[in-house]
Design a protein around this motif. Structure first.
Motif, PDB file in Angstrom:
ATOM      1  N   GLY A 160       0.793  -1.232  -0.090  1.00 28.04           N
ATOM      2  CA  GLY A 160      -0.024   0.218   0.144  1.00 28.04           C
ATOM      3  C   GLY A 160       0.858   1.395   0.163  1.00 28.04           C
ATOM      4  N   THR A 161       0.174   2.464  -0.006  1.00 29.40           N
ATOM      5  CA  THR A 161       0.756   3.801   0.181  1.00 29.40           C
ATOM      6  C   THR A 161       0.542   4.363   1.318  1.00 29.40           C
ATOM      7  OG1 THR A 161       0.725   3.892  -2.198  1.00 29.40           O
ATOM      8  CG2 THR A 161       1.005   6.104  -0.905  1.00 29.40           C
ATOM      9  N   ILE A 162       1.475   4.917   2.084  1.00 30.43           N
ATOM     10  CA  ILE A 162       1.440   5.830   3.291  1.00 30.43           C
ATOM     11  C   ILE A 162       1.655   7.226   2.775  1.00 30.43           C
ATOM     12  CG2 ILE A 162       2.412   6.412   5.752  1.00 30.43           C
ATOM     13  CD1 ILE A 162       1.522   3.225   4.986  1.00 30.43           C
ATOM     14  N   ASP A 163       0.511   8.045   2.906  1.00 28.88           N
ATOM     15  CA  ASP A 163       0.370   9.335   2.364  1.00 28.88           C
ATOM     16  C   ASP A 163       0.416  10.320   3.698  1.00 28.88           C
ATOM     17  OD1 ASP A 163      -0.093  11.766   1.331  1.00 28.88           O
ATOM     18  OD2 ASP A 163      -1.589  11.072   0.061  1.00 28.88           O
ATOM     19  N   LEU A 164       1.590  10.866   3.849  1.00 26.36           N
ATOM     20  CA  LEU A 164       1.833  11.678   4.984  1.00 26.36           C
ATOM     21  C   LEU A 164       2.185  13.344   4.703  1.00 26.36           C
ATOM     22  CD1 LEU A 164       2.700  11.670   8.058  1.00 26.36           C
ATOM     23  CD2 LEU A 164       5.160  11.400   7.360  1.00 26.36           C
ATOM     24  N   SER A 165       1.460  14.153   5.592  1.00 23.84           N
ATOM     25  CA  SER A 165       1.634  15.592   5.446  1.00 23.84           C
ATOM     26  C   SER A 165       1.497  16.295   6.612  1.00 23.84           C
ATOM     27  CB  SER A 165       0.496  16.290   4.547  1.00 23.84           C
ATOM     28  OG  SER A 165       0.607  17.303   4.314  1.00 23.84           O
ATOM     29  N   LEU A 166       2.778  16.882   7.014  1.00 21.78           N
ATOM     30  CA  LEU A 166       2.740  17.560   8.282  1.00 21.78           C
ATOM     31  C   LEU A 166       4.135  18.390   8.379  1.00 21.78           C
ATOM     32  CD1 LEU A 166       5.255  15.820   9.282  1.00 21.78           C
ATOM     33  CD2 LEU A 166       3.556  14.238  10.416  1.00 21.78           C
ATOM     34  N   SER A 167       4.360  19.279   9.330  1.00 22.92           N
ATOM     35  CA  SER A 167       5.456  20.207   9.437  1.00 22.92           C
ATOM     36  C   SER A 167       6.022  20.264  10.706  1.00 22.92           C
ATOM     37  CB  SER A 167       4.567  21.695   9.074  1.00 22.92           C
ATOM     38  OG  SER A 167       4.119  21.646   7.812  1.00 22.92           O
ATOM     39  N   ASP A 168       7.305  20.648  10.531  1.00 19.34           N
ATOM     40  CA  ASP A 168       8.173  20.709  12.010  1.00 19.34           C
ATOM     41  C   ASP A 168       8.199  19.719  12.714  1.00 19.34           C
ATOM     42  OD1 ASP A 168       8.707  23.659  11.046  1.00 19.34           O
ATOM     43  OD2 ASP A 168       6.601  24.097  11.955  1.00 19.34           O
TER      44      ASP A 168
ATOM     45  N   GLY B  47       7.112  -3.492   1.985  1.00 17.38           N
ATOM     46  CA  GLY B  47       6.827  -3.162   0.755  1.00 17.38           C
ATOM     47  C   GLY B  47       5.978  -1.891   0.325  1.00 17.38           C
ATOM     48  N   VAL B  48       5.746  -1.049   1.379  1.00 14.64           N
ATOM     49  CA  VAL B  48       4.829  -0.088   1.364  1.00 14.64           C
ATOM     50  C   VAL B  48       5.447   1.060   0.294  1.00 14.64           C
ATOM     51  CG1 VAL B  48       3.629  -0.455   2.958  1.00 14.64           C
ATOM     52  CG2 VAL B  48       5.400   1.275   3.149  1.00 14.64           C
ATOM     53  N   SER B  49       4.892   2.058  -0.105  1.00 11.77           N
ATOM     54  CA  SER B  49       5.382   3.228  -1.033  1.00 11.77           C
ATOM     55  C   SER B  49       4.877   4.384  -0.060  1.00 11.77           C
ATOM     56  CB  SER B  49       4.903   3.253  -2.200  1.00 11.77           C
ATOM     57  OG  SER B  49       5.048   2.426  -3.145  1.00 11.77           O
ATOM     58  N   LEU B  50       5.694   5.625  -0.242  1.00 12.66           N
ATOM     59  CA  LEU B  50       5.793   6.720   0.618  1.00 12.66           C
ATOM     60  C   LEU B  50       5.396   7.940  -0.212  1.00 12.66           C
ATOM     61  CD1 LEU B  50       8.658   6.411   3.299  1.00 12.66           C
ATOM     62  CD2 LEU B  50       6.264   5.639   3.411  1.00 12.66           C
ATOM     63  N   ILE B  51       4.526   8.611   0.232  1.00  9.35           N
ATOM     64  CA  ILE B  51       4.293  10.058  -0.329  1.00  9.35           C
ATOM     65  C   ILE B  51       4.354  10.928   0.733  1.00  9.35           C
ATOM     66  CG2 ILE B  51       2.684  11.631  -1.605  1.00  9.35           C
ATOM     67  CD1 ILE B  51       1.641   9.331  -3.047  1.00  9.35           C
ATOM     68  N   VAL B  52       5.264  12.091   0.773  1.00  9.80           N
ATOM     69  CA  VAL B  52       5.496  12.592   1.889  1.00  9.80           C
ATOM     70  C   VAL B  52       5.474  14.379   1.391  1.00  9.80           C
ATOM     71  CG1 VAL B  52       7.142  13.539   3.832  1.00  9.80           C
ATOM     72  CG2 VAL B  52       6.794  10.948   3.268  1.00  9.80           C
ATOM     73  N   LYS B  53       4.787  15.012   2.328  1.00 17.10           N
ATOM     74  CA  LYS B  53       4.927  16.623   2.040  1.00 17.10           C
ATOM     75  C   LYS B  53       4.621  17.443   3.347  1.00 17.10           C
ATOM     76  CE  LYS B  53       1.800  16.418  -2.169  1.00 17.10           C
ATOM     77  NZ  LYS B  53       0.771  16.870  -3.100  1.00 17.10           N
ATOM     78  N   GLY B  54       5.545  18.204   3.442  1.00 14.96           N
ATOM     79  CA  GLY B  54       5.792  19.134   4.572  1.00 14.96           C
ATOM     80  C   GLY B  54       6.726  20.418   4.375  1.00 14.96           C
ATOM     81  N   ASP B  55       6.701  20.911   5.655  1.00 12.48           N
ATOM     82  CA  ASP B  55       7.688  22.304   5.621  1.00 12.48           C
ATOM     83  C   ASP B  55       9.150  21.807   6.303  1.00 12.48           C
ATOM     84  OD1 ASP B  55       5.862  23.921   3.942  1.00 12.48           O
ATOM     85  OD2 ASP B  55       4.948  24.374   5.998  1.00 12.48           O
ATOM     86  N   ASP B  56       9.042  22.229   7.422  1.00 10.26           N
ATOM     87  CA  ASP B  56      10.316  21.984   8.107  1.00 10.26           C
ATOM     88  C   ASP B  56      10.250  20.676   8.624  1.00 10.26           C
ATOM     89  OD1 ASP B  56      10.952  24.787   7.175  1.00 10.26           O
ATOM     90  OD2 ASP B  56      10.445  25.476   9.539  1.00 10.26           O
ATOM     91  N   GLY B  57      11.499  20.331   9.258  1.00 15.19           N
ATOM     92  CA  GLY B  57      11.610  19.008  10.084  1.00 15.19           C
ATOM     93  C   GLY B  57      12.785  18.292   9.600  1.00 15.19           C
TER      94      GLY B  57
END
Length: 290
Positions: A40-48, A122-132
């Motif tokens: 599956g896909t882990i879709d992660l969006s966060l900041s700092d 086996g998962v895929s990653l989609i990551v969005k964010g600002d600092d960190g």
């Protein structure tokens, strides 16, 4: 004078109440397992946040999030913070929800924000964010990361598709294969022990240091403004075309010079079929054979 003292006392009391409310506001804790597909896909969006994503022989995604905020002084305005987690069709979606209106503080502020996620390898990653900062280990699906002022460190990730977009941050990988797409403004890239078939790299002001084998009929395109482009070829060979303005090009004795002018150089290595095109404005270029 008495009226002024009373008004000051009321203001102090209001400020104290606001301070007490805000010290607890913003804290968040989550420790839960979610069902996900092995691919599956882990879709992660966060900041700092400091983010640790680790692939393991597990059938679920274990998500642990801890955010603690401490404020001392006079605070004002309104802030809200929460995390939404949804899983469907074998995928997991994690979204930070933060809101601030006319908020500020006169005094001390401290935030500790840490995210740890254990996932199937086996998962895929989609990551969005600002600092960190992002530390990713043993994740073998595709990895796509779009962040601002953040450092990204990949260890033992065996996927075949990598895509990174960073503004002011550094990228480190200890291996890689398949395709690599990099777009970085002001940051450094360090990649070791790779075997990419395709590389597209755009850098403004930073260094690209990469060790990779060249795959037959591989395509490698690098565009750099300032800084350094350093390639160490582990295996394979091909033809290298280097266009530059004020930069300097250095190759070791394993590379055969085919053509050389003031702003262009073409060299070959081991009669391979890979094509390497480097466009460097003021960047230095170094080519080595391991």
């Amino acid at each position: 004078m008495k009226l002024l003292s009373t008004a000051f006392g009321v203001l102090l009391a209001i400020s104290t109440l606001a301070q007490d409310d805000q010290i607890a506001d913003g804290n968040f804790h989550l420790d839960k397992e979610y069902t996900v597909s092995p691919t599956g896909t882990i879709d992660l969006s966060l900041s700092d946040a400091k983010v640790y994503i680790t692939g393991a022989t597990t059938e679920t995604a274990h998500v642990r999030i801890d955010r603690e905020v401490e404020r001392r002084g006079i605070t004002f305005g309104q802030e809200e913070f929460s995390i939404d987690v949804n899983n469907s069709d074998g995928n997991l979606r994690i979204r930070e929800r933060s809101y601030s209106r006319n908020s500020g503080i006169i005094g001390y502020y401290y935030e500790r924000y840490e995210v740890k996620i254990d996932v199937p390898e086996g998962v895929s990653l989609i990551v969005k964010g600002d600092d960190g900062d992002f530390f990713i280990k043993n994740v073998n699906g595709s990895i796509e990361i779009d962040v601002d002022d953040a450092d990204v460190d990949l260890v033992s990730c065996r996927g075949t598709r990598f895509r990174f977009k960073l503004d002011d941050g550094d990228l480190s990988m200890d291996r890689g294969r398949g395709s690599l797409d990099i777009d970085i403004d002001d940051g450094d890239v360090n990649i070791r022990n790779a075997s990419f078939k395709e590389v597209i790299a755009n850098l403004d002001d930073g260094d690209l240091v990469i060790e990779t084998s060249l795959v037959e009929n591989g395509d490698y395109r690098i565009y750099a403004q300032d800084g350094l482009v350093s390639m160490t070829i582990l295996e394979g060979g091909g033809e290298f075309s280097i266009r530059h303005d004020d930069g300097r090009v250095v190759t070791d004795s394993d590379f055969e010079v085919i053509q050389k002018t003031e702003n262009f150089m073409k060299v070959s290595l081991n009669s391979g079929s890979a094509k390497v095109n480097i466009k460097a404005d003021d960047a230095r270029v170094r080519l080595f054979k391991d």
